[in-house]
Design a protein around this motif. Structure first.
Motif, PDB file in Angstrom:
ATOM      1  N   HIS A 127       0.846  -1.191   0.000  1.00 17.19           N
ATOM      2  CA  HIS A 127       0.000   0.000   0.000  1.00 17.19           C
ATOM      3  C   HIS A 127       0.883   1.242   0.000  1.00 17.19           C
ATOM      4  O   HIS A 127       2.000   1.222   0.525  1.00 17.19           O
ATOM      5  CB  HIS A 127      -0.921   0.029   1.227  1.00 17.19           C
ATOM      6  N   TYR A 128       0.342   2.326  -0.580  1.00 18.09           N
ATOM      7  CA  TYR A 128       1.057   3.594  -0.657  1.00 18.09           C
ATOM      8  C   TYR A 128       0.154   4.740  -0.231  1.00 18.09           C
ATOM      9  O   TYR A 128      -1.059   4.710  -0.425  1.00 18.09           O
ATOM     10  CB  TYR A 128       1.512   3.878  -2.099  1.00 18.09           C
ATOM     11  N   ALA A 129       0.772   5.787   0.282  1.00 10.38           N
ATOM     12  CA  ALA A 129       0.062   7.038   0.517  1.00 10.38           C
ATOM     13  C   ALA A 129      -0.267   7.648  -0.841  1.00 10.38           C
ATOM     14  O   ALA A 129       0.505   7.494  -1.808  1.00 10.38           O
ATOM     15  CB  ALA A 129       0.928   7.991   1.335  1.00 10.38           C
ATOM     16  N   ASP A 130      -1.384   8.351  -0.924  1.00  7.20           N
ATOM     17  CA  ASP A 130      -1.768   8.989  -2.182  1.00  7.20           C
ATOM     18  C   ASP A 130      -0.688   9.946  -2.676  1.00  7.20           C
ATOM     19  O   ASP A 130      -0.505  10.116  -3.877  1.00  7.20           O
ATOM     20  CB  ASP A 130      -3.087   9.752  -2.011  1.00  7.20           C
ATOM     21  N   SER A 131       0.024  10.567  -1.756  1.00  6.86           N
ATOM     22  CA  SER A 131       1.031  11.560  -2.113  1.00  6.86           C
ATOM     23  C   SER A 131       2.217  10.976  -2.882  1.00  6.86           C
ATOM     24  O   SER A 131       2.962  11.712  -3.530  1.00  6.86           O
ATOM     25  CB  SER A 131       1.536  12.271  -0.853  1.00  6.86           C
ATOM     26  N   VAL A 132       2.401   9.649  -2.816  1.00  8.09           N
ATOM     27  CA  VAL A 132       3.550   9.037  -3.495  1.00  8.09           C
ATOM     28  C   VAL A 132       3.137   7.966  -4.497  1.00  8.09           C
ATOM     29  O   VAL A 132       3.997   7.437  -5.228  1.00  8.09           O
ATOM     30  CB  VAL A 132       4.540   8.417  -2.475  1.00  8.09           C
ATOM     31  N   LYS A 133       1.855   7.660  -4.533  1.00  6.95           N
ATOM     32  CA  LYS A 133       1.373   6.591  -5.416  1.00  6.95           C
ATOM     33  C   LYS A 133       1.719   6.891  -6.873  1.00  6.95           C
ATOM     34  O   LYS A 133       1.534   8.003  -7.351  1.00  6.95           O
ATOM     35  CB  LYS A 133      -0.138   6.441  -5.236  1.00  6.95           C
ATOM     36  N   GLY A 134       2.259   5.879  -7.551  1.00  6.77           N
ATOM     37  CA  GLY A 134       2.644   6.050  -8.947  1.00  6.77           C
ATOM     38  C   GLY A 134       4.056   6.572  -9.130  1.00  6.77           C
ATOM     39  O   GLY A 134       4.585   6.549 -10.253  1.00  6.77           O
ATOM     40  N   ARG A 135       4.671   7.050  -8.057  1.00  6.10           N
ATOM     41  CA  ARG A 135       6.043   7.582  -8.145  1.00  6.10           C
ATOM     42  C   ARG A 135       7.021   6.744  -7.320  1.00  6.10           C
ATOM     43  O   ARG A 135       8.191   6.626  -7.676  1.00  6.10           O
ATOM     44  CB  ARG A 135       6.079   9.028  -7.647  1.00  6.10           C
ATOM     45  N   PHE A 136       6.549   6.209  -6.199  1.00  7.25           N
ATOM     46  CA  PHE A 136       7.420   5.416  -5.311  1.00  7.25           C
ATOM     47  C   PHE A 136       7.056   3.939  -5.417  1.00  7.25           C
ATOM     48  O   PHE A 136       5.895   3.587  -5.624  1.00  7.25           O
ATOM     49  CB  PHE A 136       7.243   5.853  -3.859  1.00  7.25           C
ATOM     50  N   THR A 137       8.047   3.084  -5.237  1.00 13.57           N
ATOM     51  CA  THR A 137       7.835   1.645  -5.241  1.00 13.57           C
ATOM     52  C   THR A 137       8.570   1.025  -4.062  1.00 13.57           C
ATOM     53  O   THR A 137       9.790   1.179  -3.925  1.00 13.57           O
ATOM     54  CB  THR A 137       8.343   0.999  -6.540  1.00 13.57           C
ATOM     55  N   ILE A 138       7.819   0.324  -3.222  1.00 14.22           N
ATOM     56  CA  ILE A 138       8.408  -0.384  -2.093  1.00 14.22           C
ATOM     57  C   ILE A 138       8.681  -1.827  -2.507  1.00 14.22           C
ATOM     58  O   ILE A 138       7.925  -2.418  -3.284  1.00 14.22           O
ATOM     59  CB  ILE A 138       7.479  -0.336  -0.863  1.00 14.22           C
ATOM     60  N   SER A 139       9.771  -2.383  -2.019  1.00 20.56           N
ATOM     61  CA  SER A 139      10.094  -3.783  -2.305  1.00 20.56           C
ATOM     62  C   SER A 139      10.972  -4.317  -1.182  1.00 20.56           C
ATOM     63  O   SER A 139      11.455  -3.553  -0.346  1.00 20.56           O
ATOM     64  CB  SER A 139      10.796  -3.930  -3.656  1.00 20.56           C
ATOM     65  N   ARG A 140      11.155  -5.612  -1.181  1.00 21.33           N
ATOM     66  CA  ARG A 140      12.003  -6.231  -0.171  1.00 21.33           C
ATOM     67  C   ARG A 140      12.688  -7.450  -0.751  1.00 21.33           C
ATOM     68  O   ARG A 140      12.198  -8.062  -1.700  1.00 21.33           O
ATOM     69  CB  ARG A 140      11.184  -6.598   1.056  1.00 21.33           C
ATOM     70  N   ASP A 141      13.825  -7.801  -0.168  1.00 23.00           N
ATOM     71  CA  ASP A 141      14.557  -9.013  -0.521  1.00 23.00           C
ATOM     72  C   ASP A 141      14.813  -9.753   0.785  1.00 23.00           C
ATOM     73  O   ASP A 141      15.716  -9.396   1.539  1.00 23.00           O
ATOM     74  CB  ASP A 141      15.869  -8.651  -1.223  1.00 23.00           C
ATOM     75  N   ASN A 142      13.988 -10.739   1.055  1.00 18.30           N
ATOM     76  CA  ASN A 142      14.094 -11.456   2.331  1.00 18.30           C
ATOM     77  C   ASN A 142      15.410 -12.226   2.435  1.00 18.30           C
ATOM     78  O   ASN A 142      15.913 -12.450   3.536  1.00 18.30           O
ATOM     79  CB  ASN A 142      12.902 -12.390   2.508  1.00 18.30           C
TER      80      ASN A 142
END
Lengths: 110, 121
Positions: B59-74
């Motif tokens: 999930h993203y805040a509306d202020s960053v949606k479409g510009r930021f991408t969260i990811s992880r490498d376990n």
């Protein structure tokens, strides 16, 4: 403009009690757990209360949390000079599908 | 010791990109949901993004949606935030934080020290 409303500041003398309110709506506080954080100047936030009224290990019982309807309250008893900090409430907003924080309340020990 | 350490912040021009990293240690990273939270200078906390332990929920805040991408490498015990099309209003200290309990429970018990992002020409 924060989704959650907190008073900008509260104050009390050492040893006294303060309460901080956090007002929201049915889409956030009304149907989700509330957490509270303490942020000392220049440091990362610290979790004080989670799931409305639970304290993580190491948090003294001077800190308490409660929730009623669409509002939540943080209580601090036996106020100490070290409690001077900014305090934030936080919860999930189901309509926004997003986490939300209050605007913060500055606690001053007189 | 349970620890989160952010890196990757810095000065970037408007419209530019930056990738933040958060290295976790002292706990089983793959078992925890994770978040990014930011704080502009002199301002309050702003939740940015959440990712579940297996990356199934994001999930993203509306202020960053479409510009930021969260990811992880376990496998690498690491959390990331790719930030594109940066704006002046994205300038803030960015914290990574660990969920204490459920994904929709905004109770973050472990926080990093933060990394500063400044967007300016």
């Amino acid at each position: 403009q924060s989704v959650l409303t907190q008073p900008p500041s509260v104050s009390a003398a050492p040893g006294q009690k303060v309460t901080i309110s956090c007002s929201g709506s049915s889409s956030n506080i009304g149907n989700n757990y509330v957490s509270w954080y303490q942020q000392l100047p220049g440091t990362a936030p610290k979790l004080l209360i989670y799931e409305n009224n639970k304290r993580p290990s190491g948090i003294p019982d001077r800190f308490s949390g409660s929730k009623s309807g669409t509002s939540a309250t943080l209580g601090i008893t036996g106020l100490q000079t070290g409690d001077e900090a900014d305090y934030y409430c936080g919860t999930w907003d189901s309509s926004l599908s997003a986490g939300v924080f209050g605007s913060g309340t500055k606690v001053t020990v007189l | 010791e349970v620890q989160l350490v952010e890196s990757g912040g810095g000065l970037v021009k408007p419209g530019g990109s930056l990738r933040l990293s958060c290295a976790a240690s002292g706990f089983t990273f793959s078992s925890y949901n994770m978040n990014w939270v930011r704080q502009a200078p002199g301002k309050g906390l702003e939740w940015v993004s959440s990712i579940s332990s297996s990356s199934s929920y994001i999930h993203y805040a509306d202020s960053v949606k479409g510009r930021f991408t969260i990811s992880r490498d376990n496998a690498k015990n690491s959390l990331y935030l790719q930030m594109n099309s940066l704006r002046a209003e994205d300038s803030a200290v960015y914290y990574c934080a660990r969920h204490l309990t459920g994904y929709y429970n905004v109770g973050f018990d472990i926080w990093g020290q933060g990394t500063m992002v400044t967007v300016s020409s």
